[in-house]
Design a protein around this motif. Structure first.
Motif, short mmCIF file in Angstrom:
data_model
loop_
_atom_site.label_atom_id
_atom_site.label_comp_id
_atom_site.label_asym_id
_atom_site.label_seq_id
_atom_site.Cartn_x
_atom_site.Cartn_y
_atom_site.Cartn_z
N SER A 143 -24.83 -59.87 49.91
CA SER A 143 -24.40 -59.93 48.45
C SER A 143 -23.91 -61.17 47.88
O SER A 143 -23.48 -61.31 46.87
CB SER A 143 -23.42 -58.80 48.39
OG SER A 143 -22.61 -58.89 49.11
N ALA A 144 -23.54 -61.96 48.90
CA ALA A 144 -22.74 -63.02 48.26
C ALA A 144 -22.89 -64.44 49.32
O ALA A 144 -23.20 -64.36 50.48
CB ALA A 144 -21.18 -62.85 48.25
N ASN A 145 -22.83 -65.62 48.78
CA ASN A 145 -22.79 -66.89 49.47
C ASN A 145 -21.62 -66.97 50.43
O ASN A 145 -20.53 -66.54 50.02
CB ASN A 145 -23.46 -68.00 48.94
CG ASN A 145 -24.36 -67.91 48.17
OD1 ASN A 145 -25.28 -67.51 48.63
ND2 ASN A 145 -24.80 -68.66 47.01
N VAL A 146 -21.71 -67.54 51.50
CA VAL A 146 -20.45 -67.88 52.25
C VAL A 146 -20.55 -69.39 52.52
O VAL A 146 -21.36 -70.11 52.56
CB VAL A 146 -20.27 -67.10 53.65
CG1 VAL A 146 -20.20 -65.63 53.25
CG2 VAL A 146 -21.34 -67.34 54.54
N THR A 147 -19.30 -69.88 53.01
CA THR A 147 -19.31 -71.27 53.27
C THR A 147 -19.10 -71.50 54.81
O THR A 147 -18.49 -70.44 55.55
CB THR A 147 -17.89 -72.16 52.57
OG1 THR A 147 -16.85 -71.28 53.04
CG2 THR A 147 -18.16 -71.97 51.24
N GLY A 148 -19.44 -72.61 55.48
CA GLY A 148 -19.42 -72.77 56.76
C GLY A 148 -18.53 -74.13 57.32
O GLY A 148 -19.14 -75.08 56.62
N HIS A 149 -17.30 -74.11 58.03
CA HIS A 149 -16.87 -75.32 58.34
C HIS A 149 -17.42 -75.91 59.71
O HIS A 149 -17.58 -75.25 60.57
CB HIS A 149 -15.40 -75.02 58.64
CG HIS A 149 -14.57 -76.16 59.30
ND1 HIS A 149 -14.43 -77.43 58.45
CD2 HIS A 149 -13.99 -76.36 60.44
CE1 HIS A 149 -13.68 -78.20 59.18
NE2 HIS A 149 -13.44 -77.58 60.25
N VAL A 150 -17.87 -77.07 59.90
CA VAL A 150 -18.55 -77.63 60.84
C VAL A 150 -17.76 -78.45 61.71
O VAL A 150 -17.23 -79.39 61.18
CB VAL A 150 -19.79 -78.60 60.22
CG1 VAL A 150 -20.50 -78.97 61.26
CG2 VAL A 150 -20.78 -77.84 59.25
N THR A 151 -17.84 -78.48 63.06
CA THR A 151 -16.98 -79.22 64.04
C THR A 151 -18.18 -79.39 65.05
O THR A 151 -18.67 -78.69 65.68
CB THR A 151 -15.83 -78.35 64.51
OG1 THR A 151 -14.90 -77.84 63.52
CG2 THR A 151 -15.16 -79.10 65.56
#
Length: 291
Positions: free
Chosen positions: A231-239
Motif C-alpha cells: 500500500s505504500a513505498n518505503v525507504t531503505g538506509h544502506v550500510t
C-alpha cells in the motif's frame, strides 16, 4: 549471474577434461574494524548445483538447506526459455520460491513450491524501465510480500505480493509490482538479499568496481523505514559492513552470489564463486556469525 558470466561457467565446465592450471595464491583482504559479521567457516559450493543461491527451509521440520545452480533448472523449464535461476527464498510457512529469467523478452518468472510439494509458476510482465534480470527474491517475515532487485547500479528494490502466499496472486494472472523500496545510497549488482527482521535485510553485492563503498564485493545492510506492504513505498538506509571473502588458489575475478540468514541459528551464509578453473574446485559458501 549475467549472461557473460554464465557463458564463462559453461565453457569452463565443458573443458574440464583438458584444463590444467598453475595455482596462484590470492591473499584475503584485511578485516575492517566496522565489521559486524565474523567469518565462522565455509563449505565447498558445487559449481553446477550450488553456484547461484541458497535458502534455509523451516517447514517441514528438519528439511535440508536448498541451493540453486545451472544444474538445478528442470529441463521443462529451461526449454521454455527460463534458462537462469537466481537466489531463492522460503517463507516461514514452507513456501519455496525460485526467481527465473530468460535471455530476452518482457517478463520474469517466479516458480513456487507449496508446502504440499506442488509447483506453480507466476509471471511478472516488466514495468516501463524495469530491468530484465531476476537475480534474487526475499520474502518478508509475515510472508505476504516479496522483494526483488535489478542488475546494475540501482537505487531501488521492487515489492511484489508473495506468489502462492498472498491471496491476491494467481498463476493465471500477471504478478504486479505493488510498491518500491527507495534506497538512500546506490547499490551495484546485488545477487541476493534476505530478511533479518521485518525492517532489516542483508544483501550480497557482486560490485566489481568498488567505487560505491571503497571496496568490491560488499556485504550490505539495508534498514527499512517500515515493514514493506503493497500500500505504500518505503525507504531503505544502506550500510556497507565488510568485503566478502575472496580466497582461491586461482587469481582473477570472483563472483558474489546468493545469501541466506537462518533465524534459528543466527547464521548468515553467502556463496562466493572462485575465478577461472577454480570455479570447479574451491568456490565456497561462507558462514558468518554476528560479532
Amino acid at each position: 549471474m549475467p549472461l557473460r558470466a554464465r557463458q564463462r561457467c559453461h565453457a569452463l565446465l565443458a573443458a574440464l577434461a583438458t584444463l590444467t592450471a598453475t595455482a596462484l595464491l590470492a591473499a584475503a583482504p584485511p578485516a575492517s574494524a566496522a565489521d559486524t559479521w565474523t567469518e565462522a567457516g565455509s563449505d565447498r559450493a558445487d559449481p553446477l548445483t550450488e553456484s547461484q543461491g541458497l535458502t534455509s527451509v523451516e517447514v517441514p521440520a528438519g528439511a535440508a538447506n536448498r541451493y540453486t545452480g545451472i544444474g538445478t533448472i528442470p529441463i521443462g523449464v529451461s526449454t521454455r526459455g527460463w534458462n537462469h535461476v537466481g537466489d531463492p527464498d522460503a517463507s516461514y510457512d514452507g513456501h519455496y520460491i525460485e526467481p527465473y529469467q530468460a535471455d530476452s523478452g518482457t517478463a520474469k518468472m517466479y516458480r513456487v513450491q507449496a508446502p504440499n510439494g506442488s509447483w506453480s509458476e507466476y509471471v511478472h510482465t516488466l514495468s516501463p524501465g524495469e530491468a530484465l534480470n531476476n537475480s534474487w527474491v526475499a520474502i518478508s517475515p509475515d510472508g505476504q510480500w516479496m522483494l526483488s532487485g535489478e542488475w546494475g547500479t540501482m537505487t531501488r528494490f521492487l515489492v511484489f505480493p508473495t506468489p502462492g502466499v498472498n491471496a491476491s496472486t494467481s498463476p493465471s494472472a500477471n504478478l504486479p509490482q505493488a510498491a518500491t523500496v527507495t534506497l538512500d545510497h546506490a547499490v551495484r549488482d546485488v545477487q541476493g538479499c534476505d530478511f533479518v527482521s521485518a525492517t532489516q535485510l542483508l544483501c550480497s553485492s557482486d560490485d566489481p568496481a568498488g567505487t560505491l563503498f571503497g571496496y568490491t564485493k560488499p556485504l550490505l545492510q539495508i534498514d527499512l523505514s517500515a515493514a514493506p506492504t503493497g500500500s505504500a513505498n518505503v525507504t531503505g538506509h544502506v550500510t556497507a559492513l565488510r568485503q566478502l571473502p575472496l580466497r582461491s588458489a586461482c587469481s582473477g575475478t570472483f563472483e558474489a552470489e546468493g545469501i541466506d540468514y537462518d533465524r534459528r541459528t543466527g547464521t548468515l551464509r553467502v556463496i562466493v564463486v572462485s575465478p577461472g578453473f577454480c570455479v570447479l574446485t574451491d568456490s565456497k559458501t561462507y558462514r558468518f556469525t554476528r560479532s
